[in-house]
Design an enzyme around this catalytic site. Structure first.
Site, PDB file in Angstrom:
ATOM      1  N   ASP A 220       0.830  -1.202   0.000  1.00 10.84           N
ATOM      2  CA  ASP A 220       0.000   0.000   0.000  1.00 10.84           C
ATOM      3  C   ASP A 220       0.866   1.254   0.000  1.00 10.84           C
ATOM      4  O   ASP A 220       1.931   1.298   0.634  1.00 10.84           O
ATOM      5  CB  ASP A 220      -0.892  -0.021   1.248  1.00 10.84           C
ATOM      6  CG  ASP A 220      -1.763   1.210   1.363  1.00 10.84           C
ATOM      7  OD1 ASP A 220      -2.647   1.385   0.514  1.00 10.84           O
ATOM      8  OD2 ASP A 220      -1.545   2.002   2.296  1.00 10.84           O
ATOM      9  N   GLU A 246       1.539  -0.446  -5.052  1.00  7.25           N
ATOM     10  CA  GLU A 246       0.616   0.623  -5.422  1.00  7.25           C
ATOM     11  C   GLU A 246       1.419   1.892  -5.712  1.00  7.25           C
ATOM     12  O   GLU A 246       1.795   2.613  -4.800  1.00  7.25           O
ATOM     13  CB  GLU A 246      -0.390   0.878  -4.302  1.00  7.25           C
ATOM     14  CG  GLU A 246      -1.429   1.926  -4.687  1.00  7.25           C
ATOM     15  CD  GLU A 246      -2.237   2.444  -3.512  1.00  7.25           C
ATOM     16  OE1 GLU A 246      -3.366   2.902  -3.736  1.00  7.25           O
ATOM     17  OE2 GLU A 246      -1.723   2.412  -2.359  1.00  7.25           O
TER      18      GLU A 246
END
Length: 469
Positions: A220, A246
């Site tokens: 993330d 990400e």
């Protein structure tokens, strides 16, 4: 489009195509390389994921499941337990609104037994954004967002103006790489991932998950950490752990350095498919790297995720048949390792998943309508088998009406036609398949292919037909 198949039917009726796959997929997650479709079960609790792996994902050929962050996060009843609670860690203990450590371990074991790899959404860039502190789901208390007893204290976080050039301390200017990677994303306390001690603690958390059978991680907010920092953490993990990061395109941070760490979530993919399926899908004949996508072999592709379905930058379950057809195309086209997203129905952006008053998420009951369960749609279950059998092969027999209807085969193993218009279409298609009768894995029924490889097919409005060997 079409109603979801009962689970008992999907387990037995739509798996035969996956047994025929023979060549590697374009991306390289672990497990069976021909079964690289990942079900993204956003905010599903561990008991529900375990049941889904055993009853639906494994039997229907999904290769992996992405699960939401499992570490203890802040409990925020003052905000009605928003979905983003799980992105505000307070410890690396495995007690969360999705279940406890024992339930998580049982889920991993159930998925492994079903042949489904488990990929954890790893929140390692930051801790909470709660200035006045609070309490986590496991009972951990923290006095402020920079103090976590026995884990992190103020010196473990970037500070401003020493590290962060923005005097406000937050990321405002995405054209300033130092600001993007040293300032606080949305006010979340930003960890010094360049420090050895911080890297060791993060790697300890990830290795704990690996020891339980986790196969890989979605990193993330990877854009908000230097690629070298992620690489240093990855060096502390076993070599076969799969990473996909990400890194949203745009601004000063370049995507290329992150490819050395693993794969990337391909955001441009979903944006471009939204444009085409809301416009002219005949253009998709050239869909690929020339559309400014990351290389196929480094991409995890998706039509939507939990962020994009809320900000409208991609299609979502709210787009109905258009969304389904875009997912059919994604599974057939074979660019990257595709995800199929299932979350929950919502009206407000910050809305909690279905949960008890305590914030603990309830079981994912697909029949209730509260959970989208899109991966269970007949079109998705059928196309996962189709993907496993044929998507890795080259495109052949491309046809379009110049606007709303396309058709193509993949080698001599699969054929699909997609009608993104409000009128049915009947014509004879070159399927590339040997003579025979093939089940339509999307709508049921049979398609007869003659000795020349041709088949007369009626494609209903806003629908698709797909067959494979």
């Amino acid at each position: 489009m079409r109603l979801t198949l009962p689970a008992a039917l999907t387990v037995t009726a739509l798996t035969c195509g996956s047994l025929l796959a023979a060549a590697p997929a374009t991306a390289a997650p672990p497990g069976n390389p021909n079964h690289d479709v990942i079900a993204n079960l956003f905010e599903w609790n561990w008991d529900s994921v375990a049941e889904e792996c055993a009853g639906v994902l494994g039997p229907n050929g999904f290769g992996g499941v992405q699960v939401s962050p499992p570490q203890e996060s802040a409990s925020l009843p003052q905000y009605d337990h928003p979905w983003w609670e799980v992105y505000q860690p307070v410890s690396y203990e495995l007690t969360s609104r999705l279940g406890d450590r024992a339930e998580f371990a049982a889920m991993v074991a159930a998925c492994d037994a079903a042949g489904v790899d488990v990929y954890v959404d790893a929140v390692i860039n930051h801790m909470t954004g709660q200035n006045d502190g609070g309490t986590g789901y496991g009972g951990s208390t923290f006095p402020d967002k920079y103090t976590y007893d026995g884990l992190y204290s103020r010196q473990d976080f970037h500070s401003y103006p020493e590290d962060c050039p923005n005097p406000a301390g937050e990321v405002w200017d995405y054209d300033n790489q130092t600001e993007v990677q040293n300032c606080e994303l949305l006010g979340l306390a930003d960890l010094k991932t360049g420090d050895v001690s911080v890297r060791d603690r993060i790697a300890g958390y990830l290795n704990d998950l690996v020891s339980m059978g986790v196969d890989g991680f979605r990193i993330d907010a990877a854009k908000h950490m230097p690629a070298a920092d992620i690489g240093a953490i990855a060096d502390r993990l076993p070599e076969d752990v799969y990473l996909f990061q990400e890194v949203i395109p745009g601004g000063a941070v370049r995507l290329a350095p992150y490819q050395d760490n693993g794969d990337l979530l391909e955001f441009t993919y979903g944006h471009k498919l939204k444009e085409q399926f809301e416009g002219d899908i005949a253009n998709l004949r050239t869909f690929g790297k020339r559309w400014d996508l990351q290389p196929s072999e480094k991409s995890v592709t998706f039509i939507d995720n939990h962020d994009t379905e809320r900000n409208g930058s991609t299609l979502s379950y709210k787009d109905g048949d258009t969304y389904t057809l875009a997912n059919v195309f994604s599974l057939a086209w074979g660019y990257g390792s595709p995800q199929v997203f299932s979350g929950y129905a919502f009206t407000e952006r910050d809305e909690s998943p279905p949960a008890e008053d305590s914030g603990h998420v309830t079981d994912a009951e697909c029949a209730s309508g509260a959970w989208t369960c899109f991966h269970r749609e007949q079109a998705m279950l059928g196309m996962v088998g189709w993907h496993n059998a044929a998507a890795h092969l080259p495109v052949r027999n491309w046809w379009s009406d110049g606007s709303d209807v396309i058709a193509f085969s993949k080698g001599k193993r699969g054929f699909v036609t997609i009608n993104n218009s409000n009128s049915p279409l009947t014509r004879t298609f070159a399927t590339g398949l040997p003579e025979g009768s093939y089940p339509d894995v999307i709508g049921g029924g049979e398609v007869s292919v003659d000795a020349s490889g041709n088949a007369k097919i009626t494609v209903p409005a806003m629908d698709a037909v797909a067959i494979h060997r």
